[in-house]
Enzyme design. Structure first.
Site, PDB file in Angstrom:
ATOM      1  N   ASN A   1       5.641 -22.086  28.320  1.00 18.44           N
ATOM      2  CA  ASN A   1       6.014 -22.693  27.035  1.00 18.44           C
ATOM      3  C   ASN A   1       7.519 -22.984  26.933  1.00 18.44           C
ATOM      4  O   ASN A   1       7.941 -23.730  26.053  1.00 18.44           O
ATOM      5  CB  ASN A   1       5.570 -21.816  25.850  1.00 18.44           C
ATOM      6  CG  ASN A   1       4.071 -21.867  25.580  1.00 18.44           C
ATOM      7  OD1 ASN A   1       3.476 -20.887  25.115  1.00 18.44           O
ATOM      8  ND2 ASN A   1       3.424 -22.991  25.855  1.00 18.44           N
TER       9      ASN A   1
ATOM     10  N   ASP B   1      -4.467 -21.119  19.925  1.00 17.69           N
ATOM     11  CA  ASP B   1      -4.071 -22.484  20.309  1.00 17.69           C
ATOM     12  C   ASP B   1      -4.430 -23.491  19.209  1.00 17.69           C
ATOM     13  O   ASP B   1      -5.387 -23.288  18.463  1.00 17.69           O
ATOM     14  CB  ASP B   1      -4.786 -22.852  21.623  1.00 17.69           C
ATOM     15  CG  ASP B   1      -4.132 -24.040  22.313  1.00 17.69           C
ATOM     16  OD1 ASP B   1      -2.972 -24.372  21.990  1.00 17.69           O
ATOM     17  OD2 ASP B   1      -4.800 -24.640  23.181  1.00 17.69           O
TER      18      ASP B   1
HETATM   19  C1  IPE Z   1      -1.436 -21.254  25.820  1.00 12.67           C
HETATM   20  O1  IPE Z   1      -1.492 -22.438  25.112  1.00 12.67           O
HETATM   21  C2  IPE Z   1      -0.264 -20.432  25.359  1.00 12.67           C
HETATM   22  C3  IPE Z   1      -0.368 -19.854  24.016  1.00 12.67           C
HETATM   23  C4  IPE Z   1      -1.367 -20.004  23.182  1.00 12.67           C
HETATM   24  C5  IPE Z   1       0.745 -19.040  23.619  1.00 12.67           C
HETATM   25  P1  IPE Z   1      -0.827 -23.806  25.611  1.00 12.67           P
HETATM   26  O2  IPE Z   1      -1.014 -24.772  24.523  1.00 12.67           O
HETATM   27  O3  IPE Z   1       0.561 -23.542  26.067  1.00 12.67           O
HETATM   28  O4  IPE Z   1      -1.713 -24.149  26.899  1.00 12.67           O
HETATM   29  P2  IPE Z   1      -2.019 -25.550  27.593  1.00 12.67           P
HETATM   30  O5  IPE Z   1      -0.690 -26.168  27.927  1.00 12.67           O
HETATM   31  O6  IPE Z   1      -2.794 -26.368  26.617  1.00 12.67           O
HETATM   32  O7  IPE Z   1      -2.832 -25.192  28.789  1.00 12.67           O
HETATM   33  C1  IPE Z   2      -0.345 -22.609  20.210  1.00 11.84           C
HETATM   34  O1  IPE Z   2      -0.369 -23.866  19.624  1.00 11.84           O
HETATM   35  C2  IPE Z   2       0.978 -21.912  20.020  1.00 11.84           C
HETATM   36  C3  IPE Z   2       1.804 -21.826  21.241  1.00 11.84           C
HETATM   37  C4  IPE Z   2       1.495 -22.279  22.419  1.00 11.84           C
HETATM   38  C5  IPE Z   2       3.087 -21.178  21.095  1.00 11.84           C
HETATM   39  P1  IPE Z   2       0.181 -25.148  20.367  1.00 11.84           P
HETATM   40  O2  IPE Z   2       1.615 -25.323  20.033  1.00 11.84           O
HETATM   41  O3  IPE Z   2      -0.122 -25.096  21.822  1.00 11.84           O
HETATM   42  O4  IPE Z   2      -0.672 -26.277  19.666  1.00 11.84           O
HETATM   43  P2  IPE Z   2      -1.313 -27.563  20.356  1.00 11.84           P
HETATM   44  O5  IPE Z   2      -2.144 -27.069  21.489  1.00 11.84           O
HETATM   45  O6  IPE Z   2      -0.185 -28.421  20.816  1.00 11.84           O
HETATM   46  O7  IPE Z   2      -2.120 -28.180  19.271  1.00 11.84           O
HETATM   47 MG    MG Z   3      -1.675 -25.688  22.949  1.00  9.83          MG
END
Ligand code: IPE
Ligand code: IPE
Ligand code: MG
Length: 258
Positions: A80, A32
């Site tokens: 997502n 993340d």
């Molecule tokens: C969890 O991260 C999903 C992945 C890392 C693929 P998100 O960024 O989607 O989760 P939330 O929305 O912060 O809980």
């Molecule tokens: C994790 O990074 C990757 C996926 C969820 C696919 P994020 O895209 O959630 O990055 P933040 O949390 O917005 O910084």
């Molecule tokens: Mg995230």
């Protein structure tokens, strides 16, 4: 400060024998913070995802050298899909490129690839690549890489319940036979031991629908580092933190029980 004993390169676990003591057998990672990494640099969010793939490569190489037997990575959640279409399609393209570019290296390194998640609504080209990745690497034994893609733990548990209910309705199953093992066998992680350690980067401290069933006794380690900055050093820190934990599984500490 960090106890790196047994974690230096060149000291992997004996591939034919037992893993090093204190090392988790299965490490699952919630990768993340890609978006925040990019935004902090004035870059588009997708640049964070692109750099996130490089972090994934570094981390997987380090995990192989250290001798982690199973690595699971959360690459795209069921939720997502609610992101802007351009970001979603970039992430789909990134998965395709990752499989096309990295599958040969993973295969050569003896990695067996498994995909966890719902494949039903995926584009046919992606679904095909996932099947190909699993088929090519099916016999590999050095390490298992589980890619959680279009994965949602509640959906997975609901699907397992549905399939058991169908067997009961058809008269093929006694409700009394619905045990934790029967449910486990219908999850997309069937046959893979539960994660010993779950790491989440970026400072968020939640599971976000990741391995809810499998995490029953996992140790959770939250690291403030954003995923594109991750690599061997951060992994070693998480493993050292894991090494300081005492796992009891509802029992008593070993010293107290001795
Ligand atoms: C969890 O991260 C999903 C992945 C890392 C693929 P998100 O960024 O989607 O989760 P939330 O929305 O912060 O809980
Ligand atoms: C994790 O990074 C990757 C996926 C969820 C696919 P994020 O895209 O959630 O990055 P933040 O949390 O917005 O910084
Ligand atoms: Mg995230």
């Amino acid at each position: 400060m960090i106890d790196r004993q047994g974690l230096e390169p060149g000291q992997p676990s004996d591939p034919a024998g037992e893993p090093s003591p204190g090392l988790p057998r299965h490490v699952a990672i919630i990768m993340d913070g890609n978006g925040r990494w990019a935004t902090a640099r004035g870059l588009p969010r997708v640049e964070g995802h692109r750099r996130g793939v490089e972090a994934l490569r570094r981390t997987l190489r380090a995990a192989r050298e250290i001798g982690i037997e199973i690595v699971t990575v959360y690459s795209f959640s069921s939720e997502n899909w609610s992101r802007p279409p351009a970001e979603v399609s970039f992430l789909m393209g990134l998965l395709k490129r990752f499989i096309r570019n990295d599958l040969a290296e993973l295969h050569e390194a003896g990695v067996r690839v498994r995909i966890a998640g719902d494949r039903q609504d995926l584009a046919p080209d992606i679904a095909h690549l996932l099947v190909e990745a699993e088929a090519l690497t099916a016999a590999n034994q050095r390490q298992t890489l589980v890619v959680a893609f279009n994965y949602g733990s509640r959906q997975e548990i609901a699907a397992a319940a549905r399939s058991l209910a169908e067997e009961v309705a058809a008269g093929r199953r006694d409700p009394a036979s619905i045990t934790p093992e029967a449910i486990e066998a219908r999850l997309s992680t069937a046959g893979i031991p539960d994660p010993d350690l779950i790491i989440r980067t970026s400072g968020e401290e939640r599971l976000s629908n990741f391995l809810l069933w499998q995490a029953a006794y996992s140790e959770l380690v939250f690291q403030p580092i954003l995923w594109p900055d991750y690599g061997r050093e951060a992994l070693v820190e998480a493993l050292a933190e894991y090494g300081r934990r005492e796992r009891r599984f509802g029992g008593l500490a070993t010293a107290a029980g001795a």
